[in-house]
Design a protein around this motif. Structure first.
Motif, PDB file in Angstrom:
ATOM      1  N   HIS A 192      41.716  61.050   3.785  1.00  0.00           N
ATOM      2  CA  HIS A 192      41.769  61.497   4.853  1.00  0.00           C
ATOM      3  C   HIS A 192      40.795  63.496   4.418  1.00  0.00           C
ATOM      4  O   HIS A 192      42.294  64.103   3.712  1.00  0.00           O
ATOM      5  CB  HIS A 192      42.122  62.199   6.031  1.00  0.00           C
ATOM      6  CG  HIS A 192      41.947  60.849   6.203  1.00  0.00           C
ATOM      7  ND1 HIS A 192      41.815  60.018   7.148  1.00  0.00           N
ATOM      8  CD2 HIS A 192      44.170  60.193   6.452  1.00  0.00           C
ATOM      9  CE1 HIS A 192      41.744  58.881   7.614  1.00  0.00           C
ATOM     10  NE2 HIS A 192      43.249  58.813   7.369  1.00  0.00           N
ATOM     11  N   ARG A 193      40.420  64.391   5.127  1.00  0.00           N
ATOM     12  CA  ARG A 193      40.312  65.975   4.357  1.00  0.00           C
ATOM     13  C   ARG A 193      39.654  66.343   5.684  1.00  0.00           C
ATOM     14  O   ARG A 193      38.689  66.099   5.708  1.00  0.00           O
ATOM     15  CB  ARG A 193      38.962  65.681   2.790  1.00  0.00           C
ATOM     16  CG  ARG A 193      38.985  67.050   2.142  1.00  0.00           C
ATOM     17  CD  ARG A 193      37.869  67.511   1.700  1.00  0.00           C
ATOM     18  NE  ARG A 193      37.876  68.925   1.392  1.00  0.00           N
ATOM     19  CZ  ARG A 193      38.197  68.749  -0.331  1.00  0.00           C
ATOM     20  NH1 ARG A 193      38.478  68.048  -1.078  1.00  0.00           N
ATOM     21  NH2 ARG A 193      38.554  70.108  -0.553  1.00  0.00           N
ATOM     22  N   TRP A 196      63.057  64.537   8.390  1.00  0.00           N
ATOM     23  CA  TRP A 196      62.630  65.269   7.134  1.00  0.00           C
ATOM     24  C   TRP A 196      61.126  64.708   7.589  1.00  0.00           C
ATOM     25  O   TRP A 196      59.691  63.765   8.164  1.00  0.00           O
ATOM     26  CB  TRP A 196      62.753  64.836   5.827  1.00  0.00           C
ATOM     27  CG  TRP A 196      63.735  65.013   5.638  1.00  0.00           C
ATOM     28  CD1 TRP A 196      65.079  63.941   5.915  1.00  0.00           C
ATOM     29  CD2 TRP A 196      64.419  66.383   4.864  1.00  0.00           C
ATOM     30  NE1 TRP A 196      66.745  64.382   5.556  1.00  0.00           N
ATOM     31  CE2 TRP A 196      65.866  65.849   4.842  1.00  0.00           C
ATOM     32  CE3 TRP A 196      64.196  67.129   5.074  1.00  0.00           C
ATOM     33  CZ2 TRP A 196      66.664  67.024   4.016  1.00  0.00           C
ATOM     34  CZ3 TRP A 196      65.081  68.503   4.667  1.00  0.00           C
ATOM     35  CH2 TRP A 196      66.232  67.912   4.184  1.00  0.00           C
ATOM     36  N   MET A 197      59.623  65.911   7.025  1.00  0.00           N
ATOM     37  CA  MET A 197      58.374  66.083   7.290  1.00  0.00           C
ATOM     38  C   MET A 197      57.370  65.982   5.185  1.00  0.00           C
ATOM     39  O   MET A 197      58.200  66.834   4.968  1.00  0.00           O
ATOM     40  CB  MET A 197      57.749  66.258   7.885  1.00  0.00           C
ATOM     41  CG  MET A 197      56.016  66.133   8.066  1.00  0.00           C
ATOM     42  SD  MET A 197      55.487  66.994   8.927  1.00  0.00           S
ATOM     43  CE  MET A 197      53.071  66.687   8.874  1.00  0.00           C
ATOM     44  N   GLN A 198      57.461  65.080   4.700  1.00  0.00           N
ATOM     45  CA  GLN A 198      57.090  65.397   3.719  1.00  0.00           C
ATOM     46  C   GLN A 198      55.917  66.046   4.036  1.00  0.00           C
ATOM     47  O   GLN A 198      55.153  65.850   4.188  1.00  0.00           O
ATOM     48  CB  GLN A 198      56.439  63.940   2.745  1.00  0.00           C
ATOM     49  CG  GLN A 198      57.961  62.376   2.524  1.00  0.00           C
ATOM     50  CD  GLN A 198      57.349  61.478   2.852  1.00  0.00           C
ATOM     51  OE1 GLN A 198      57.217  61.917   4.436  1.00  0.00           O
ATOM     52  NE2 GLN A 198      57.549  60.379   2.178  1.00  0.00           N
ATOM     53  N   PRO A 236      51.102  65.326   4.417  1.00  0.00           N
ATOM     54  CA  PRO A 236      50.056  65.739   4.136  1.00  0.00           C
ATOM     55  C   PRO A 236      50.040  66.970   2.671  1.00  0.00           C
ATOM     56  O   PRO A 236      51.399  67.521   2.244  1.00  0.00           O
ATOM     57  CB  PRO A 236      49.182  67.377   5.043  1.00  0.00           C
ATOM     58  CG  PRO A 236      51.418  66.761   5.925  1.00  0.00           C
ATOM     59  CD  PRO A 236      51.801  65.143   4.999  1.00  0.00           C
ATOM     60  N   GLN A 237      49.169  67.194   2.223  1.00  0.00           N
ATOM     61  CA  GLN A 237      49.121  67.992   0.718  1.00  0.00           C
ATOM     62  C   GLN A 237      47.840  69.660   0.717  1.00  0.00           C
ATOM     63  O   GLN A 237      47.208  68.937   1.336  1.00  0.00           O
ATOM     64  CB  GLN A 237      49.045  67.532  -0.775  1.00  0.00           C
ATOM     65  CG  GLN A 237      49.896  66.143  -1.235  1.00  0.00           C
ATOM     66  CD  GLN A 237      50.689  66.599  -1.975  1.00  0.00           C
ATOM     67  OE1 GLN A 237      51.060  67.907  -1.543  1.00  0.00           O
ATOM     68  NE2 GLN A 237      51.100  65.639  -2.385  1.00  0.00           N
ATOM     69  N   LEU A 238      48.752  71.034   1.241  1.00  0.00           N
ATOM     70  CA  LEU A 238      47.749  71.881   1.145  1.00  0.00           C
ATOM     71  C   LEU A 238      47.305  72.516  -0.033  1.00  0.00           C
ATOM     72  O   LEU A 238      48.421  72.806  -0.656  1.00  0.00           O
ATOM     73  CB  LEU A 238      48.095  73.243   2.473  1.00  0.00           C
ATOM     74  CG  LEU A 238      48.929  72.452   4.050  1.00  0.00           C
ATOM     75  CD1 LEU A 238      49.685  70.562   4.473  1.00  0.00           C
ATOM     76  CD2 LEU A 238      49.547  72.884   4.993  1.00  0.00           C
ATOM     77  N   VAL A 248      43.336  70.402   3.731  1.00  0.00           N
ATOM     78  CA  VAL A 248      44.775  69.377   4.529  1.00  0.00           C
ATOM     79  C   VAL A 248      44.149  67.865   3.599  1.00  0.00           C
ATOM     80  O   VAL A 248      43.021  67.443   4.292  1.00  0.00           O
ATOM     81  CB  VAL A 248      44.839  69.471   5.359  1.00  0.00           C
ATOM     82  CG1 VAL A 248      46.532  68.020   6.058  1.00  0.00           C
ATOM     83  CG2 VAL A 248      45.490  70.976   6.229  1.00  0.00           C
ATOM     84  N   LEU A 249      44.210  67.542   2.380  1.00  0.00           N
ATOM     85  CA  LEU A 249      44.622  66.197   2.518  1.00  0.00           C
ATOM     86  C   LEU A 249      46.054  65.082   2.852  1.00  0.00           C
ATOM     87  O   LEU A 249      47.098  65.556   1.934  1.00  0.00           O
ATOM     88  CB  LEU A 249      44.480  66.260   0.844  1.00  0.00           C
ATOM     89  CG  LEU A 249      42.913  67.040  -0.115  1.00  0.00           C
ATOM     90  CD1 LEU A 249      43.745  67.108  -1.395  1.00  0.00           C
ATOM     91  CD2 LEU A 249      41.910  66.787  -0.184  1.00  0.00           C
ATOM     92  N   ARG A 250      45.643  63.983   3.394  1.00  0.00           N
ATOM     93  CA  ARG A 250      46.267  63.109   3.495  1.00  0.00           C
ATOM     94  C   ARG A 250      45.832  62.047   2.764  1.00  0.00           C
ATOM     95  O   ARG A 250      45.011  60.891   3.173  1.00  0.00           O
ATOM     96  CB  ARG A 250      46.005  62.786   5.298  1.00  0.00           C
ATOM     97  CG  ARG A 250      47.148  64.621   5.905  1.00  0.00           C
ATOM     98  CD  ARG A 250      46.502  64.104   7.633  1.00  0.00           C
ATOM     99  NE  ARG A 250      47.729  64.952   8.875  1.00  0.00           N
ATOM    100  CZ  ARG A 250      47.000  65.758   8.615  1.00  0.00           C
ATOM    101  NH1 ARG A 250      45.586  65.672   8.974  1.00  0.00           N
ATOM    102  NH2 ARG A 250      47.776  66.278   9.989  1.00  0.00           N
TER     103      ARG A 250
END
Length: 878
Positions: free
Chosen positions: A866-867, A344-346, A85-87, A77-79
């Motif tokens: 963040h990771r 919404w949540m991106q 967050p990008q999973l 999970v990269l923020r």
């Protein structure tokens, strides 16, 4: 496999224990008990440090490693700096399991309150004043329908729903209520001994019912149209609802026809299956009172369930020949009610290596509580939504006697079921839900309303009552959830349309673009075909079979669609979808097309548009009525000095409504006063104009007739006012109001000072406890735009100038370079009041700015701050 509980049997884990004293929930607003006030004050006195700790304690872990049961392999999970967050994972199942975990990290309280609302269980959290809201939702049976839908979705969708639920529950299992959200601390301080139950797939499906309710179409118009007729007669009521101006505001798809049940974009003539649509035939003596009661009751449903009125959206797409990039550009900004947190949540969901075993590579805007991305793009296509707004609801006035209802000259048995509503701090409430073949009887919710129904037609003592039932396509189970996963995986026009075919409710306009250069439009949704006696415009007599639905819906292949239109772009902004020759009746209550025509005009004026210019067009704030009404206002002769000060601002006004504009402020206040002077004397308060797009059309036509009876104030018996009298008084009243609200000097006026954005939590944000409201609410943004402008920050002229709905997000997708795309959220990704990401995007949103939308693995990695590694929980003690 996750066990799905019955609608009236919540899971054993975390069962509610009755509160000795707790919050009560007024549907609008929610209120708190005195016990909670005292408890909170004591907590505050005990020490601000403890408060800060309580507020910040639930913030999610963003670094390091966390074990998640059920994962087959690690998920990264990269923020970025805004917490988006990008999973990254190795299977679709792992990705949606991790998505559930991350949604719970950021927004579980929102998810929990919404599932209580959609199940008709708010009273379990907020007490007896939420019983009415729960009763309406139980009557409609949202959760019962969602339970049936779980059996209809595809095996892949069901696996995704189950994996998502397992991810949510993995987070719940590792956290006490106080660790999940500060709101639970507040509620339990008020005496509510509560721990959340497990999340289930049905919870996710029921959330889609809330969105369908928010975008349900013209149900309020049905009631209001009849009430208007009862107040002023059919002819004058018709003036309040002008026909759609097809010549002035073109529909989305300007050509095409249905041939043998299939919509052909290039066809020039329709087939011959247009249904008859005669006038309303219900008993007019009883209808107004019974229907007005249902209308008022439904309006008291909590804001978190949506209003269903005045909601629209913008979306458009241009092809490569009309963009500076040489590839399509797609824009979307759905307009929804404002609240905290935003809907919404991106998020991004990416397979590290895309393959048949792991095909997901998508990013966009998600619903907390639902797996997948609802609006956004993947590596191949992009899509956007606006509300299609078809007439998918009908209200029926029913003749009921005991346990029977009248239909086709005979009495038929009512269907009944019993629902039990648990009430925090109070006794259980048992209710009987009655239904006809049309749908549930909503008027049973209110005993007072039921009495009105019995007596409104002079039937006292006869045993006959007049009840109000609801037919709504969303109450028929459908596999809409299949469409979300299928859209995420679609890679071309054909697979996109296949996905859209499952999108039953809410019916939407879908715009499309792909990296191969194609653009398109598809209207999906389940739209009923009515019998010849019912056009859906007003409530119908339920005892007459000719008013029934046929049981058929408009076939998907017959719904309008278009690929690569000749003009090189598609614009959807809730205007009419097709011209008057379309054989199926979709609705007569379209948005009148002011936003669509403005967008279309701007695109036609520019040979090619860039990503930046597309984003700028989303901020266009030109008032559509400004050029029409302003000349009339300038023609009014006012004394020089004080009275003409505001009028002088209008002389140089360019019709823009930026937050700093004094002219926009004066115009909108004059508009509000004009509506009050013209209509409040003859219409009851519940029918007072909101000042939106329909009223622009109404007044535009009245301006051409200075002696129309609407201008006259019927309360002044010895005077007959005309148009010019009303315009002058509106300007004078506006001058006084602006002086009172802002300053005597017109140079100090500004629209943003009046037109403010306040973001309030629909639960604790309306608690009546100052410290709690300050904790969860945010306000202070002065914004431009207005009702039915492209920058659609709507306001209600009957209530004030505060923003009531707004672009809930904005996105612009560049199909030439996905990393060149832009996005912004109305709030932030976090639902925690103590998080820096609670409203960290709102300042940018209010200034009209957007954020870079990283999509490629390289761009996401570069933006990451963040990771977090989510790893399989192989050791039970880990």
């Amino acid at each position: 496999m996750t066990e799905v509980p019955a609608s009236d049997s919540p899971p054993e884990r975390g069962r509610l224990r009755r509160a000795r004293a707790g919050f009560r929930a007024l549907p609008r607003p929610l209120r708190a008990s005195t016990y909670a006030v005292v408890a909170l004050v004591l907590a505050l006195v005990a020490g601000l440090v403890a408060v800060v700790v309580a507020v910040r304690h639930p913030l999610p872990q963003e670094e390091g490693e966390l074990a998640v049961p059920g994962l087959a392999a690690p998920v990264t999970v990269l923020r970025d700096e805004h917490g988006i967050p990008q999973l990254y994972g190795d299977s679709l199942t792992d990705l949606v399991r991790a998505q559930g975990f991350v949604h719970a990290q950021e927004r579980f309280f929102e998810m929990d309150v919404r599932r209580h609302a959609t199940a008709g269980r708010l009273a379990e959290l907020f007490g007896e004043d939420a019983v009415e809201s729960d009763s309406y939702v139980r009557s409609m049976g949202w959760r019962r329908v969602a339970e049936q839908e779980l059996a209809l979705v595809s095996p892949d969708t069901r696996r995704a729903l189950e994996a998502y639920a397992a991810g949510v529950n993995a987070y719940l299992d590792a956290h006490d209520p106080a660790d999940l959200a500060v709101e639970y601390t507040v509620l339990n301080l008020g005496g509510l001994d509560y721990a959340p139950a497990d999340w289930t797939p049905v919870d996710s499906l029921a959330w889609l019912k809330a969105m369908a309710w928010d975008l349900r179409g013209n149900m309020s118009d049905e009631i209001d149209r009849l009430l208007e007729q009862s107040e002023v007669g059919a002819r004058r009521a018709a003036q309040l609802r002008p026909a759609y101006p097809f010549a002035e505001h073109p529909p989305i798809v300007s050509g095409g026809a249905v041939i043998d049940g299939v919509f052909e974009p290039g066809a020039s003539g329709p087939d011959s299956r247009k249904p008859l649509r005669p006038a309303f035939t219900a008993d007019r003596r009883s209808a107004p009172a019974a229907l007005a009661g249902v209308r008022d009751g439904l309006e008291r449903l909590p804001d978190l369930l949506g209003s269903g009125d005045g909601i629209g959206s913008n979306s458009w797409v241009v092809d490569g020949d009309h963009s500076t990039t040489g590839k399509p550009i797609l824009a979307n900004d759905p307009h929804l009610g404002v609240g905290m947190p935003g809907v919404w949540m991106q998020m991004g969901l990416h397979c590290r290596t895309t393959s048949e075993a792991c095909p997901l590579d998508v990013a966009g805007f998600t619903f907390s509580g639902v797996p997948g991305v609802v609006i956004g793009h993947n590596a191949d296509i992009a899509w956007g939504f606006t509300n299609l707004g078809p007439d998918v609801t009908d209200l029926y006035l029913e003749k009921v006697e005991g346990d029977r209802w009248r239909h086709g000259g005979r009495w038929r048995e009512l269907e009944t079921r019993t629902e039990t509503i648990e009430v925090a701090g109070g006794d259980d409430v048992e209710m009987t839900v009655r239904s006809t073949a049309h749908g549930p009887i909503l008027s049973d919710v209110s005993e007072e309303l039921a009495d009105v129904g019995r007596t409104a037609a002079g039937q006292r003592g006869s045993g006959v009552e007049y009840a109000v039932s609801l037919a709504w396509t969303a109450l028929e189970p459908a596999p809409t959830a299949d469409a979300i996963l299928a859209l995420n995986l679609a890679d071309d026009w054909d697979s996109f349309r296949t996905a859209a075919a499952d999108f039953a409710v809410p019916a939407q306009n879908l715009v499309y673009a792909d990296r191969a250069g194609h653009i398109g439009y598809q209207a999906p949704g389940r739209v009923p075909i009515r019998k010849s006696g019912n056009d859906g415009s007003v409530p119908s007599a339920g005892w007459r079979p000719e008013n029934d639905w046929t049981g058929e819906v408009v076939p998907f292949e017959g719904l309008p669609h278009e690929l690569d239109p000749e003009e090189g772009f598609v614009v959807t902004a809730n205007q009419a979808v097709t011209g008057p020759g379309y054989p199926y009746h979709l609705t007569d209550d379209w948005d009148r097309g002011y936003r669509a025509s403005r967008i279309r005009g701007q695109l036609e004026a520019e040979p090619k548009v860039s990503v930046a210019e597309t984003a700028q067009l989303q901020l266009d704030d030109r008032h559509p009525l400004g050029p029409v009404l302003t000349p009339y206002l300038l023609d009014v002769e006012l004394p020089a000095g004080y009275w003409s000060g505001g009028q002088d601002l209008l002389a140089d006004w360019d019709f823009a409504q930026d937050a700093d504009s004094g002219a926009a402020a004066y115009f909108n206040v004059a508009w509000s006063n004009l509506l009050a002077l013209t209509f409040h004397d003859e219409l009851p308060e519940e029918l007072w104009p909101d000042g939106g797009q329909r009223w622009y059309a109404v007044v535009e036509r009245l301006l051409e007739d200075p002696d129309d009876p609407w201008w006259d104030d019927v309360r002044t018996e010895d005077v007959v006012e005309d148009r010019d009298d009303v315009l002058e008084q509106a300007l004078r009243d506006a001058r006084d109001e602006m002086t009172r609200r802002q300053a005597r000097d017109p140079g100090e006026w500004s629209w943003g000072h009046l037109h403010r954005l306040e973001l309030r939590s629909p639960s604790l944000g309306e608690s009546g406890i100052g410290p709690v409201e300050r904790l969860v609410n945010r306000d202070g943004w002065q914004v431009g735009g207005g009702s039915s402008t492209v920058d659609a920050t709507a306001w209600d002229a009957a209530e004030g100038y505060q923003v009531t709905s707004a672009p809930s997000m904005r996105m612009v997708v560049s199909l030439a370079d996905l990393d060149d795309s832009r996005w912004i959220n109305l709030t932030g990704v976090s639902g925690h009041p103590g998080s820096e990401h609670y409203t960290d995007q709102t300042d940018l949103w209010a200034r009209g700015e957007t954020l870079p939308w990283a999509f490629s693995a390289e761009a996401v990695a570069d933006a990451a701050e963040h990771r977090l590694e989510l790893v399989p929980a192989t050791d039970p003690d880990r």
